[in-house]
Design a protein around this motif. Structure first.
Motif, PDB file in Angstrom:
ATOM      1  N   ASN A   3       0.820  -1.214   0.000  1.00  0.00           N
ATOM      2  CA  ASN A   3       0.000   0.000   0.000  1.00  0.00           C
ATOM      3  C   ASN A   3       0.854   1.264   0.000  1.00  0.00           C
ATOM      4  N   LEU A   4       1.975   1.229   0.731  1.00  0.00           N
ATOM      5  CA  LEU A   4       2.866   2.407   0.712  1.00  0.00           C
ATOM      6  C   LEU A   4       3.351   2.671  -0.716  1.00  0.00           C
ATOM      7  N   LEU A   5       3.714   1.583  -1.390  1.00  0.00           N
ATOM      8  CA  LEU A   5       4.233   1.712  -2.765  1.00  0.00           C
ATOM      9  C   LEU A   5       3.147   2.232  -3.717  1.00  0.00           C
ATOM     10  N   LEU A   6       1.968   1.642  -3.636  1.00  0.00           N
ATOM     11  CA  LEU A   6       0.896   2.044  -4.556  1.00  0.00           C
ATOM     12  C   LEU A   6       0.400   3.464  -4.253  1.00  0.00           C
ATOM     13  N   ASN A   7       0.370   3.814  -2.966  1.00  0.00           N
ATOM     14  CA  ASN A   7      -0.016   5.179  -2.597  1.00  0.00           C
ATOM     15  C   ASN A   7       0.978   6.187  -3.179  1.00  0.00           C
ATOM     16  N   ALA A   8       2.254   5.798  -3.158  1.00  0.00           N
ATOM     17  CA  ALA A   8       3.286   6.697  -3.695  1.00  0.00           C
ATOM     18  C   ALA A   8       3.084   6.894  -5.201  1.00  0.00           C
ATOM     19  N   VAL A   9       2.738   5.806  -5.892  1.00  0.00           N
ATOM     20  CA  VAL A   9       2.490   5.924  -7.342  1.00  0.00           C
ATOM     21  C   VAL A   9       1.324   6.885  -7.573  1.00  0.00           C
ATOM     22  N   GLU A  10       0.260   6.692  -6.809  1.00  0.00           N
ATOM     23  CA  GLU A  10      -0.915   7.566  -6.964  1.00  0.00           C
ATOM     24  C   GLU A  10      -0.554   9.026  -6.696  1.00  0.00           C
ATOM     25  N   ALA A  11       0.337   9.225  -5.725  1.00  0.00           N
ATOM     26  CA  ALA A  11       0.666  10.595  -5.330  1.00  0.00           C
ATOM     27  C   ALA A  11       1.545  11.311  -6.357  1.00  0.00           C
ATOM     28  N   VAL A  12       2.405  10.581  -7.045  1.00  0.00           N
ATOM     29  CA  VAL A  12       3.384  11.275  -7.885  1.00  0.00           C
ATOM     30  C   VAL A  12       3.146  11.123  -9.393  1.00  0.00           C
ATOM     31  N   ALA A  13       2.322  10.165  -9.784  1.00  0.00           N
ATOM     32  CA  ALA A  13       2.173   9.901 -11.223  1.00  0.00           C
ATOM     33  C   ALA A  13       1.504  11.086 -11.938  1.00  0.00           C
TER      34      ALA A  13
END
Lengths: 354, 427
Positions: free
Chosen positions: B331-341
């Motif tokens: 979830n940390l990884l996917l949240n980061a993708v959502e935040a920066v993509a």
């Protein structure tokens, strides 16, 4: 002293002699320091000795396979550790089934006998197949060729059994009849270790009888002495070689079961590699090609591994002594070979056999 | 008609192909960007133990990753999520190989893994150099979050973990031995692996700080089957407790052979999380009964839902205790993708690699299954995101040895139990 055949001073001989003295001195000083400190009690020494003899008897049984094949073909069968693994790994499943049905603990002796036979037959089959498929076509090739083939066969067997049985570690079920210990005063010897040692001795004497007292044993000795003359005497060389591999394989399989009773854990496809190397060392230590030598070499190596770190290295104040137990074992090998290059019971080999 | 040189035509085509889809999606990230064209999946890497003795860890954490992806229906920003799994084994070489394979794939946005600290040591330099990031669900070696290379640290930018630092586990274990078991003397064993040596050292240091006597610190070799020699050496010192954070099968051999050694009859074994698997009591047998094992303990409604989902999906209980950490890591990884993509008009994505690292590093108070996660940057905790509270001491009983029960009963919950007025743990 320190002079070569032409009477000149030899630095090589000098260095070897100094090395001999230093190693012996280190062993004596280390042992003296340990024993005089009284850190380890008599009961603990006996524990170590019993564990060493049990481990050594497993090495000895595997070493017999190396020495039998070397004696007859002058080749080192490096796949022999995997022959041991094949029997041990396969018999695990039989042991599990016997345990599940309760038969293992109701009829322990019969169960162990069944496991011996099963593991022995599996290992024998593997050993015979390796000889027939991998080694026989190369007979007569330079000695390096079957050696490399043996290493290849070793890897093949490891990964074949990984594919068959998986890569997880398994553990033999515990046999209730072998639990507990024999108590003599303060000294306590586990029943499993006594059983392991005695069964190994029975198998070793069985082999001795087979080689010394039977027609096929006589044929094995004849082939070992001189293949061509043996052929002229009407001995079927191929059959005798195949039989020798089979006997070595059977002993390795039985050693696998003994190993499973002694150290139930750690059953997996890689379990034959280290014991294989150690058993080869034991065979060299005792005098490769010599059957009583392999037995003695195995027992000697097992005992040295068990008591060496505490007796010698700890006495010399070397930290992490137990991580260096292989160093002790192989140093003893070097030491024995320095004093007796032919091994403890080995004979000096002629040029053609060496 | 004007003739166009074929060379100019080819050059023009090449420039056209390389140009970004829109003016707003030019990559300005110093470490470069991952481009995900419209219709292509977002690739998430995983470096887990697929084969070998500790593959239960891989199975456990892979389940956590898959359930986190399933929660999002394998979809992120209207793209399908693709999981690229590499076997990192439990060795530095395995970690190195897995990391090289992921680093060579330009579509990977980040990776979950590794399981073992030794594998992480092999993977970290490659992941860091390539601009990727990795979030480990079960590494605990203190060296992995220590940036001081001279002091044995191996932390590099791009490394994060949701599992607790071994320093904390070591500290808690030593406190348990001292205050709960009332041990006066301690011996520790390791096998040279960064995980086992780091934990042993942490336990020994804390125990000494608590005025306990560390009477023996030794090591065995990986692959050793005969432990009688080192056990005899330990017996000379007769410690109250031996701390044994070994993996299988060495841990099995150690525990099983201890019963035969004179002088260790009253000594208690505490194992580390490497022994926290149903295979340990099964393979050790009767000798495992009574052994204490530290391991992860997660609780709460959200975790109960995850367990129910696990049972639905896989039909059995998780084989170890790090699935929740893997769930949080994913979830940390996917949240980061959502935040920066950066989402272009055509739906394609542009994901900055440095931005990804910054986004994970900025995690603060994230409500995960394993607690509130905050990623730290200060060495020796650089990259540590775990609150370190999801930890307990378990004790193996006959049910784990003979009846396939797992996990064992908790005898001490480090998050809730207090060492003040501690009574000896249940025997």
């Amino acid at each position: 002293m320190f002079r070569n055949k032409s009477g000149e001073f030899s630095w090589v001989d000098f260095t070897i002699d100094v090395l001999r003295v230093l190693i012996v001195l280190a062993v004596v000083v280390g042992a003296w320091n340990t024993l005089s400190s009284g850190r380890i009690s008599l009961a603990q020494w006996v524990n170590l000795l019993a564990a060493g003899l049990s481990q050594g008897s497993i090495y000895a049984l595997i070493a017999l396979g190396y020495t039998l094949v070397y004696g007859i073909l002058l080749m080192i069968n490096f796949a022999h550790g995997e022959v041991f693994m094949a029997g041990a790994f396969s018999a695990f499943f039989l042991a599990e089934a016997l345990n599940r049905t309760g038969f293992l603990n109701e009829q322990p002796l019969l169960s162990i006998l069944l496991m011996f036979m099963f593991a022995g037959l599996i290992s024998m089959t593997v050993a015979v197949l390796v000889e027939r498929i991998a080694y026989r076509p190369l007979r007569g090739s330079p000695r390096l060729v079957p050696l490399i083939t043996a290493i290849g066969a070793s890897f093949f067997l490891q990964y074949a059994f990984r594919g068959l049985y998986g890569s997880n570690f398994k553990a033999y079920p515990q046999v209730r009849a072998l639990q507990g210990a024999l108590q003599i005063g303060d000294i306590s010897i586990p029943v499993t270790q006594i059983f392991v040692f005695c069964s190994a001795l029975v198998l070793m004497f069985g082999l001795h009888w087979l080689v010394e007292r039977t027609r096929i044993g006589k044929a094995m000795r004849a082939v070992s002495e001189n293949k061509e003359v043996a052929r002229l005497m009407g001995i079927d060389i191929d059959w005798v070689i195949l039989f020798t591999f089979g006997v070595g394989g059977f002993l390795a399989g039985a050693a696998g079961v003994i190993n499973g009773l002694f150290r139930p854990q750690g059953v997996n496809f890689y379990m034959g590699f280290i014991p294989g190397i150690k058993a080869f060392t034991a065979a060299v230590l005792g005098g490769i090609g010599n059957i009583p030598g392999a037995m003695l070499g195995g027992l000697f190596l097992g005992v040295i591994e068990a008591i060496g770190p505490n007796l010698v290295l700890a006495g010399l104040g070397i930290p992490g002594a137990n991580q260096l137990k292989d160093v002790i074992a192989f140093t003893m090998l070097v030491l024995v070979l320095i004093f007796r290059p032919q091994g403890i019971l080995g004979e000096r080999l002629s040029e053609t056999k060496a | 008609m004007t003739k166009v040189s074929p060379i100019i035509l080819i050059l023009a085509l090449m420039v056209g192909t390389a140009a970004p889809a829109g003016a707003d999606s030019a990559c300005e990230d110093p470490l470069g960007c991952v481009e995900v064209p419209h219709g292509d999946p977002v690739a998430v890497g995983a470096m887990l133990v697929v084969s070998g003795a500790v593959n239960y860890l891989g199975e456990d954490t892979l389940g956590g990753v898959e359930l986190a992806l399933l929660d999002r229906e394998y979809t992120l920003l209207n793209h399908e999520i693709e999981l690229v799994l590499e076997d990192s084994l439990c060795t530095a070489e395995g970690g190195q190989t897995a990391a090289q394979r992921l680093a060579a794939d330009p579509t990977i946005v980040g990776a979950i893994g590794t399981n073992c600290s030794s594998a992480a040591q092999g993977a970290i330099p490659i992941i860091s150099e390539s601009g990727l990031l990795m979030i480990a669900p079960s590494n605990t070696s203190p060296s992995l979050t220590n940036s001081d290379i001279g002091a044995g640290g191996s932390h590099l930018p791009g490394y994060f973990r949701t599992s607790q630092n071994g320093l904390i586990e070591g500290m808690r274990t030593a406190e348990f031995a001292k205050h709960v078991l009332k041990a006066k003397t301690l011996a520790t064993i390791h096998d040279g692996d960064p995980y086992t040596s780091g934990l042993s050292q942490a336990v020994a240091e804390t125990f000494a700080d608590l005025d306990g006597g560390v009477v023996f610190q030794g090591a065995v070799n990986k692959g050793d089957t005969d432990m009688s020699s080192i056990l005899t050496e330990i017996a000379v010192h007769q410690p109250d407790v031996i701390y044994v954070p070994l993996f299988e099968p060495e841990a099995n051999f150690f525990a099983a052979q201890m019963q035969y050694i004179a002088g260790l009859e009253d000594t208690t074994i505490i194992g580390g999380a490497a022994s926290f698997s149903s295979g340990f009591p099964e393979n050790t047998g009767e000798a495992a009964i009574g052994i204490y094992v530290s391991g992860p303990l997660v609780s709460g409604d959200a975790y109960d839902r995850l367990l129910a989902q696990w049972l639905d999906e896989y039909g059995s209980d998780p084989p170890s205790g790090y699935h929740a950490h893997a769930y949080d890591a994913t979830n940390l990884l996917l949240n980061a993708v959502e935040a920066v993509a950066l989402v272009n008009e055509d739906g394609s994505l542009l994901i900055g690699r440095q931005a990804m690292r910054d986004a994970v590093a900025a995690t603060e108070g994230y409500p995960g299954l394993t607690g509130r996660l905050t990623c730290r940057e200060d060495s020796p905790f650089a990259g540590d995101c775990s609150p370190g509270t999801a930890l307990a001491m378990f004790q193996i009983t006959e049910a784990e040895v003979y009846d396939d029960n797992w996990p064992p009963p908790v005898v001490w919950n480090f998050a809730t139990d207090s060492f003040e007025d501690a009574r000896p743990a249940r025997a």
